[in-house]
Design an enzyme around this catalytic site. Sequence first.
Site, PDB file in Angstrom:
ATOM      1  CG  ASP A  73      17.395  93.146 -19.016  1.00  0.00           C
ATOM      2  OD1 ASP A  73      16.108  93.741 -19.084  1.00  0.00           O
ATOM      3  OD2 ASP A  73      17.590  92.730 -20.082  1.00  0.00           O
ATOM      4  CG  ASP A  75      15.241  97.978 -20.471  1.00  0.00           C
ATOM      5  OD1 ASP A  75      16.394  97.664 -20.639  1.00  0.00           O
ATOM      6  OD2 ASP A  75      14.256  97.117 -20.974  1.00  0.00           O
ATOM      7  CG  ASP A 150       4.830  94.929 -25.779  1.00  0.00           C
ATOM      8  OD1 ASP A 150       4.793  95.700 -24.665  1.00  0.00           O
ATOM      9  OD2 ASP A 150       5.525  94.259 -26.151  1.00  0.00           O
TER      10      ASP A 150
HETATM   11  P1  ATP Z   1      11.659  90.325 -21.108  1.00  0.00           P
HETATM   12  O1  ATP Z   1      11.719  89.932 -19.688  1.00  0.00           O
HETATM   13  O2  ATP Z   1      11.736  89.175 -21.912  1.00  0.00           O
HETATM   14  O3  ATP Z   1      13.016  91.123 -21.559  1.00  0.00           O
HETATM   15  P2  ATP Z   1      10.554  92.686 -21.892  1.00  0.00           P
HETATM   16  O4  ATP Z   1       9.112  93.061 -21.760  1.00  0.00           O
HETATM   17  O5  ATP Z   1      11.638  93.525 -21.133  1.00  0.00           O
HETATM   18  O6  ATP Z   1      10.541  91.260 -21.595  1.00  0.00           O
HETATM   19  P3  ATP Z   1      12.087  93.560 -24.109  1.00  0.00           P
HETATM   20  O7  ATP Z   1      12.098  92.987 -25.454  1.00  0.00           O
HETATM   21  O8  ATP Z   1      13.267  93.736 -23.379  1.00  0.00           O
HETATM   22  O9  ATP Z   1      10.928  92.857 -23.254  1.00  0.00           O
HETATM   23  O10 ATP Z   1      11.336  94.969 -24.258  1.00  0.00           O
HETATM   24  C1  ATP Z   1      11.484  95.949 -23.146  1.00  0.00           C
HETATM   25  C2  ATP Z   1      10.080  96.696 -23.316  1.00  0.00           C
HETATM   26  O11 ATP Z   1       9.995  97.342 -24.599  1.00  0.00           O
HETATM   27  C3  ATP Z   1       9.032  95.952 -23.280  1.00  0.00           C
HETATM   28  O12 ATP Z   1       8.542  96.029 -22.004  1.00  0.00           O
HETATM   29  C4  ATP Z   1       7.924  96.877 -23.717  1.00  0.00           C
HETATM   30  O13 ATP Z   1       7.494  97.797 -23.044  1.00  0.00           O
HETATM   31  C5  ATP Z   1       8.797  97.559 -25.049  1.00  0.00           C
HETATM   32  N1  ATP Z   1       8.342  96.763 -26.427  1.00  0.00           N
HETATM   33  C6  ATP Z   1       9.210  95.786 -26.845  1.00  0.00           C
HETATM   34  N2  ATP Z   1       8.923  95.204 -27.762  1.00  0.00           N
HETATM   35  C7  ATP Z   1       7.860  95.884 -28.435  1.00  0.00           C
HETATM   36  C8  ATP Z   1       6.806  95.828 -29.202  1.00  0.00           C
HETATM   37  N3  ATP Z   1       7.207  95.120 -30.376  1.00  0.00           N
HETATM   38  N4  ATP Z   1       6.054  96.890 -29.614  1.00  0.00           N
HETATM   39  C9  ATP Z   1       6.028  97.719 -28.455  1.00  0.00           C
HETATM   40  N5  ATP Z   1       6.652  97.856 -27.283  1.00  0.00           N
HETATM   41  C10 ATP Z   1       7.707  96.992 -27.356  1.00  0.00           C
HETATM   42 MG    MG Z   2      13.666  93.131 -21.011  1.00  0.00          MG
END
Ligand code: ATP
Ligand code: MG
Length: 461
Positions: A73, A75, A150
């Site tokens: 997805d 964001d 993160d």
């Molecule tokens: P995925 O492909 O699994 O969705 P993702 O990195 O996009 O991986 P998400 O949980 O959708 O993970 O989170 C979106 C964004 O929010 C991350 O890329 C990161 O920048 C931020 N984020 C998510 N969780 C945390 C956290 N625990 N601490 C700091 N930043 C976070």
């Molecule tokens: Mg994500």
Amino acid sequence: MIKKFLKSVFRKPIKTKSIGNAQVISFKAHGVSSDHISYGSLKVTDGLQAAGYQAYVVGGAVRDLLLGRIPKDFDIATDATPEEVRKVFRRSRIIGRRFQLVHVMFGEEVVEVSTFRRMIEAEDAQTDEHGRLLRDNEFGDMEQDAARRDFTANALFYDPTTQEIFDYHGGYADTRNHLLRIIGDPLVRYREDPVRMLRAVRLSAKLGIKLDAATAAPIAEMKNLLDNVPQARLLDEVLKMLLSGHSVECIQHLRKMNLHHGLLPLLDVILEQPMGEKFIMLALRNTDERLSQDKTVSPAFLFAALLWHEVLGAWNLRVKQGGRPVGAMHEAMDEVLARQKKQLAIPHRQDAVMKEIWLMQQRFEQRSGQRPYRLLEQPRFRAGFDFLLLRCASGEVDDALGLWWDEFQDASEERRAEMLQPEGAGEKKRRRKPRKKKAANETSGEKSAVDELPATSEPSA
Ligand code: ATP
Ligand code: MG
């Protein structure tokens, strides 16, 4: 095509200019075209920029595109407040109370828009006694938003209009080098939010990239901090691991980092059952395959698989003590669910489906009379059958049973009638009490007890 795309991404030397503290990487250098951005996300960034706001694709999507993967997805991050975003898009709504986001709808697509946030300074931050941040919802600017994320690879901002990437923490170079690195001091960042340790494992496993040494090093010592994280959040993250499409790698990584011991009760269940391990690893591999084929997977099915050998153990014990198989199964299910509920926070709403899947396993043994026809009509027959196949593949039950059902489902009426087993055989079994000899075998496998099920073992629920 992916190869070509990857080549175009990785061959180019990094060519950057700086704006403020950000490195700006041009399209010529990174090669990620806005053609790869979803229709809805482009509409959102266009709409916000036209209204005078900043708007970027951010996080996992930029990282995935740089790695030549298709993002799950997209964001969007912006300097517009949720109310301001809401005003720009008619079909949108604000969600969340503490951490407000806006969902903008374009047909089927829902685009999540978040306002830039900042990390709260240590002296103002609300933390628990272990340093875990309890509040993280102050608005900020783009640079502050990058710093609160993160990993460096997750803190890249992509502007679809100029096709430039903005990088405050060296995430572009890290991503090119297939490295997952935490932003800032790992000790501080894990203390603020221990779930980041699990995210490190999950993302490196899922993306097939290496965890930077300094990012990985403190995890072993700090893993106890996970005890203070609310169960529901942990369960969320564990589910993400199990449903990541790379659950087998995630589990292997956890083991390698010695993170599996006492990390989470749910994972202990998975990893510390010698008898069930083969079955569970098969279930996870099967889940990964289904996801790679875009098939659905249900958390209830996965939970049912994780707990199956516990249920089987509790059931065998009861049958050995002379309990009737169906009654014993109900008691075993309730006992295991009650025990796990205390530790795992498996939501109650999953119970009914898990029980249905488990109860169906007894009914697969009954292949005479009307029973197989009735079983076929069960709405969850498919899940029950998939579960049976896993049991066959793990060696718990004879392959012949799975093959029988595989054929029976699609067979003609004549063939089905031919396949049915004579009533008498089942009747005989029904009257037979569980034999001592079989019970004694049960430590070497549960097959014997399952085979002893009476022909009448219909679930009472
Ligand atoms: P995925 O492909 O699994 O969705 P993702 O990195 O996009 O991986 P998400 O949980 O959708 O993970 O989170 C979106 C964004 O929010 C991350 O890329 C990161 O920048 C931020 N984020 C998510 N969780 C945390 C956290 N625990 N601490 C700091 N930043 C976070
Ligand atoms: Mg994500």
